[in-house]
Scaffold this active site. Structure first.
Site, PDB file in Angstrom:
ATOM      1  N   GLY A  92       0.748  -1.195  -0.019  1.00 18.70           N
ATOM      2  CA  GLY A  92       0.152  -0.003   0.039  1.00 18.70           C
ATOM      3  C   GLY A  92       0.768   1.216   0.033  1.00 18.70           C
ATOM      4  O   GLY A  92       2.084   1.246   0.253  1.00 18.70           O
ATOM      5  N   GLY A  94       0.356   5.525   1.260  1.00 25.45           N
ATOM      6  CA  GLY A  94      -0.526   6.272   1.949  1.00 25.45           C
ATOM      7  C   GLY A  94       0.031   7.838   1.940  1.00 25.45           C
ATOM      8  O   GLY A  94       0.983   8.009   1.184  1.00 25.45           O
ATOM      9  N   ARG A  95      -0.596   8.546   2.750  1.00 24.49           N
ATOM     10  CA  ARG A  95      -0.178   9.985   2.635  1.00 24.49           C
ATOM     11  C   ARG A  95       1.135  10.241   3.286  1.00 24.49           C
ATOM     12  O   ARG A  95       1.747  10.844   2.775  1.00 24.49           O
ATOM     13  CB  ARG A  95      -1.197  10.802   3.391  1.00 24.49           C
ATOM     14  CG  ARG A  95      -1.039  12.175   3.748  1.00 24.49           C
ATOM     15  CD  ARG A  95      -2.145  12.709   4.816  1.00 24.49           C
ATOM     16  NE  ARG A  95      -3.389  12.670   4.435  1.00 24.49           N
ATOM     17  CZ  ARG A  95      -4.519  12.917   4.899  1.00 24.49           C
ATOM     18  NH1 ARG A  95      -4.207  13.436   6.169  1.00 24.49           N
ATOM     19  NH2 ARG A  95      -5.478  12.784   4.559  1.00 24.49           N
ATOM     20  N   GLY A  97       3.482   7.511   3.742  1.00 22.60           N
ATOM     21  CA  GLY A  97       4.585   6.475   3.337  1.00 22.60           C
ATOM     22  C   GLY A  97       3.994   5.397   2.958  1.00 22.60           C
ATOM     23  O   GLY A  97       2.799   5.288   2.529  1.00 22.60           O
ATOM     24  N   VAL A  99       3.285   1.219   3.066  1.00 20.39           N
ATOM     25  CA  VAL A  99       2.967   0.068   3.695  1.00 20.39           C
ATOM     26  C   VAL A  99       3.451  -1.186   3.270  1.00 20.39           C
ATOM     27  O   VAL A  99       3.244  -1.679   2.035  1.00 20.39           O
ATOM     28  CB  VAL A  99       1.269   0.021   4.200  1.00 20.39           C
ATOM     29  CG1 VAL A  99       1.186  -1.297   5.070  1.00 20.39           C
ATOM     30  CG2 VAL A  99       0.952   1.269   4.791  1.00 20.39           C
ATOM     31  N   LYS A 112       4.152   0.106   8.615  1.00 21.46           N
ATOM     32  CA  LYS A 112       4.157   1.194   7.877  1.00 21.46           C
ATOM     33  C   LYS A 112       5.437   2.224   8.018  1.00 21.46           C
ATOM     34  O   LYS A 112       5.967   2.313   9.009  1.00 21.46           O
ATOM     35  CB  LYS A 112       2.990   2.195   8.530  1.00 21.46           C
ATOM     36  CG  LYS A 112       2.463   3.363   7.986  1.00 21.46           C
ATOM     37  CD  LYS A 112       1.097   3.876   8.527  1.00 21.46           C
ATOM     38  CE  LYS A 112       0.751   5.123   8.081  1.00 21.46           C
ATOM     39  NZ  LYS A 112      -0.393   5.576   8.807  1.00 21.46           N
ATOM     40  N   ASP A 213      -9.915  11.192  10.359  1.00 21.82           N
ATOM     41  CA  ASP A 213      -9.809  10.951   8.849  1.00 21.82           C
ATOM     42  C   ASP A 213     -10.484   9.571   8.662  1.00 21.82           C
ATOM     43  O   ASP A 213      -9.806   8.608   8.246  1.00 21.82           O
ATOM     44  CB  ASP A 213      -8.329  10.907   8.813  1.00 21.82           C
ATOM     45  CG  ASP A 213      -7.969  10.697   7.329  1.00 21.82           C
ATOM     46  OD1 ASP A 213      -8.863  11.182   6.514  1.00 21.82           O
ATOM     47  OD2 ASP A 213      -6.706  10.532   6.712  1.00 21.82           O
TER      48      ASP A 213
END
Length: 379
Positions: A92, A94-95, A97, A99, A112, A213
């Site tokens: 994955g 994300g915002r 960094g 995963v 993460k 969020d």
């Protein structure tokens, strides 16, 4: 007895006592050295690491089925875990960094990886995960946190449970679901948020926490098709006794597509913790809508769509979302065929109450959880 005999006796006793004292000192030194050597060896072999276990704890009025999240392990053990974790593949982005799927000991974990520039977000998320009594089956299980310096740059690691179905967004994109799975997903999603919002009094109490969020990408789907909530970098905590808010020092905000109307029209009271909880509930309503729209009980199942996908751009601006959500007060479509099934009809009523334009009219997370739990028991 002569004076010479007395002197000899005193001398002999002194020598014996001195020898015993000397032997005792030597023994103490040897023991200390052996203990120190054993501790060093234990640390290098990681003999003191506690394997995360599932604990079931219940208290009146609370549902605290616990997993590996919460206060976490002692810091030394956390760093040992992180250094013994091997990254396998990226799963994955994300915002803050990437995963990764990793392996620690004989189990898979999720790692993460934050860049050093996002240290504030990493530190805030670690702080939230280490909150006392955060542990819950619908909160992503926290295992360890550490920094990884390879000489060229520093990475900040957050090690959590691995959820093989990935994010709720990925799961819904790839799968249509039946009524039973739909109920399990929406109930567990609300249960995680309800526990987060809950304040627990006492010396080992838990502050109330608002997520800020909530979205389908921040829920993970476990093997049993229940959700757990993660990604706490923007979370706000509230100390009930002092009425003090702890807000992360970051310029980043939540995801625009999921922002509540009072955030978009800039009428939200940021000094009120209740306002943060109510904004979370609006976002949760959108997540429940996403889940329900992929349920076979609705009739014809369309491809997965994000909330407002047919009304705004793929990456909407703040002004664009404010125009649709706040000024026009438009919400994602609830089709007529949702009224044809009693279960879907009741869930759609919950959705509409939760995304009300009036924050005070929205249900609490605990109320949503209880209603959905009752529906599960009756289905």
């Amino acid at each position: 007895m002569s004076n010479n005999s007395q002197s000899q006796s005193v001398m002999i006793i002194s020598v014996v006592i001195g020898s015993l004292c000397g032997c005792l000192v030597v023994v103490i030194i040897v023991v200390v050295l052996l203990v120190a050597r054993f501790r060093r060896r234990s640390a290098s072999l990681n003999l003191n690491v506690e394997i995360p276990v599932t604990i079931n704890y219940s208290a009146p009025g609370m549902d605290l089925t616990m997993t590996g999240s919460g206060a976490g392990l002692p810091m030394l053990e956390q760093t040992s875990i992180a250094r013994q974790t091997t990254l396998i593949e990226q799963i994955g982005c994300g915002r803050y960094g990437n995963v990764w799927k990793g392996r620690w000991m004989e189990q898979y974990v999720a790692v993460k990886v934050f860049a050093s520039k996002d240290e504030q977000s990493w530190a805030r998320e670690v702080e939230i995960y280490q909150t006392a009594m955060l542990r819950h089956t619908n909160i992503l299980g926290f295992i360890a946190a550490d920094n990884n310096d390879n000489g060229a740059w520093t990475q900040l690691w957050l090690v959590t449970d691995y959820c093989e179905f990935g994010s709720l967004f990925d799961f819904l994109t790839q799968n249509a679901i039946d009524g039973k799975t739909m109920l399990k997903l929406v109930e567990s999603a609300s249960a995680g948020l309800a526990h987060l919002h809950l304040a627990v009094q006492g010396l080992q109490g838990k502050p109330a926490i608002a997520h800020r969020d909530i979205k389908s990408r921040n829920y993970l789907v476990k093997k049993d098709c229940s959700c757990c909530l993660g990604d706490f970098g923007l979370a706000v905590s509230h100390d009930v006794l002092s009425n003090r808010l702890t807000i992360p020092q970051t310029t980043k905000v939540g995801t625009i597509r999921y922002m509540a109307p009072e955030i978009l029209d800039e009428s939200m009271n940021y000094g009120s913790f209740e306002a943060y909880k109510q904004a979370d509930i609006y976002s949760l309503a959108l997540v429940i809508w996403e889940i329900t729209s992929r349920c076979s009980l609705t009739g014809d199942i369309e491809d997965y769509r994000q909330p407002y996908e047919d009304m705004v751009e793929a990456d909407p601006s703040f002004e664009e979302m404010a125009q649709v959500v706040s000024k026009k007060q438009v919400r994602p479509l609830i089709p007529d065929n949702w009224q044809q099934d009693k279960l879907i009809c009741r869930v759609s009523q919950i959705i509409e109450e939760c995304w009300s334009n009036s924050p005070s009219a929205r249900l609490s997370a605990l109320r949503i959880k209880k209603s959905l739990k009752q529906m599960m028991n009756n289905s």
